[in-house]
Design an enzyme around this catalytic site. Sequence first.
Site, PDB file in Angstrom:
ATOM      1  N   SER A 256      12.095  -1.668   0.169  1.00  0.00           N
ATOM      2  CA  SER A 256      10.966  -1.352   1.042  1.00  0.00           C
ATOM      3  C   SER A 256       9.660  -1.461   0.264  1.00  0.00           C
ATOM      4  CB  SER A 256      11.129   0.055   1.601  1.00  0.00           C
ATOM      5  OG  SER A 256      10.930   0.983   0.551  1.00  0.00           O
ATOM      6  N   LYS A 257       8.583  -1.249   0.967  1.00  0.00           N
ATOM      7  CA  LYS A 257       7.226  -1.309   0.405  1.00  0.00           C
ATOM      8  C   LYS A 257       7.096  -0.544  -0.910  1.00  0.00           C
ATOM      9  CE  LYS A 257       4.555  -3.655   2.981  1.00  0.00           C
ATOM     10  NZ  LYS A 257       4.515  -4.886   2.265  1.00  0.00           N
ATOM     11  N   ARG A 258       7.819   0.554  -0.968  1.00  0.00           N
ATOM     12  CA  ARG A 258       7.792   1.405  -2.159  1.00  0.00           C
ATOM     13  C   ARG A 258       8.105   0.595  -3.433  1.00  0.00           C
ATOM     14  NH1 ARG A 258      11.775   4.816  -3.740  1.00  0.00           N
ATOM     15  NH2 ARG A 258      13.130   4.105  -2.071  1.00  0.00           N
ATOM     16  N   GLY A 260       7.219  -2.428  -4.040  1.00  0.00           N
ATOM     17  CA  GLY A 260       6.261  -3.509  -4.262  1.00  0.00           C
ATOM     18  C   GLY A 260       6.263  -4.451  -3.077  1.00  0.00           C
TER      19      GLY A 260
END
Length: 493
Positions: A256-258, A260
């Site tokens: 996920s976005k977490r 990168g």
Amino acid sequence: MTAPTPVRVRYAPSPTGDPHVGNIRMAIWSWLYARHTGGQFLVRIEDTDQTRLIPGAVERILESLNWLGLDWDEGPDIGGPYAPYFQSQRLEGYREAADRLVAQGNAYPCFCSSEELDALRSRQQAEKRPTGYEGKCRTIPPEEAARRAASGEPHVIRFATPREGSTTAHDLLRGAITVENATLDDFVILKSDGFPTYHLAHPVDDFAMQITHVTRGEEWIPSLPRHVLLFDALGYPRPVFVHGPVILAPGGGKLSKRHGATSVLEYADAGYLPDALLNFLCITGWGHGDETVFSRERLIEIFDIADVSLAPATFDTEKLNWLNGVYLRQMPLRELSEAIARRLERELPGDVPRPLDRVLVEAVTPLIQERIQTLAEVTPLVDFFWTGSVETPPAGEFLTKKWAGQGEAAGAALDAVAGAIEALDPFEAAPMEARLRALADEIGAKAGDLFTLVRLAVTGRKVSPPLFESMEIIGQEACAERLRSAAGVVRAG
Ligand code: GLU
């Protein structure tokens, strides 16, 4: 297994945002498989969920494919023999299929209101029973249902799932998948607004477009039995189904976005090369012996979708960075230098005149080609070639280790270097290095200690491209000037 010919595969994104790398990996595999078999790859936009559409998403999706160099034979922008390639423009076909299923007794109109359905769900949950439609409207006599529907009463169309027996579907990678029909409810195929659900749009379009292999993510496996029931009820031959595994985040879990960047265009922005990302995503979950670096041509030659591994692969950023470095080093100088020029033009301060002089960029490129893993490293490494003057770092940065507390000596050393530089003819890297090594001896300093001062003075930083080559590019006068101004700073410090 011999594949049906020609292979026709599609990438069928919903325009709900930028395509995620997991989704794009499936597109890459599908594209490679089409190219490997001499088949066709097409793009179809699945925009039937009007509530989730994001403006501009279609353009970003096509841009992502373009950037990666995945070309399509048919698609929303170029049309093709099975146009249109937007599902929202194909509503007629879904309606016809739904009507046919109703006429055959495989589907029926359902008039239950959303309040009724919510109440049903709450009851099922309270009684700890599986949730799902229990078939209330299935018993309405067809003539009555047809009359109510024709009179405009709001309704959806549901598939009349067989109550008995089981359904077996085949996945190329996983083999047979069997479920008891009793576990499937009468799912909606056409919504009250006339739009199909994915369950209906998928068989209708994949049949109409002569898709031979349905390649998609494993999140669709639970729906697969419903899909094959629909293929069968509509009298369509079943395609080959290939459900790819997920890509895991480093350390496990969903990517996920977490962790990168998750979309292709973010990777483009972050300085990765299309060939490197394509190579990397392709080998995340697929392999061929010990090889790691695959050209596009090589992938087309050897890639078979049947070799995809079911073990969930982890997104290995270090490997991506390493691969990107490999591709950067392989790039012809001209091409890399153009990519570097475009990057610098985007990132250098506004007062640096554009376009950048390509001759200078081509001189700088070989100095960093071996040292960078992504193009994002370029500007901070070489901006001093363009920013005219460098800001001399504070004296404290010069006066460490050998030079600690030696402001006078360091200043004298820098002035001596400036003098030596001004006397050099020709002003070239090799004689410059020789002269400054000799100078270090003369003033009783180690060459490394002297060069540290010079590097800081001339480039403004501790780490830079090779010093003497850089100085040659910066020029004799500018170097001497920077050295003298640094001399002043360290003396004052
Ligand atoms: N629109 C679906 C998605 O984006 C497509 C799945 C498929 O390829 O059939 O998940």
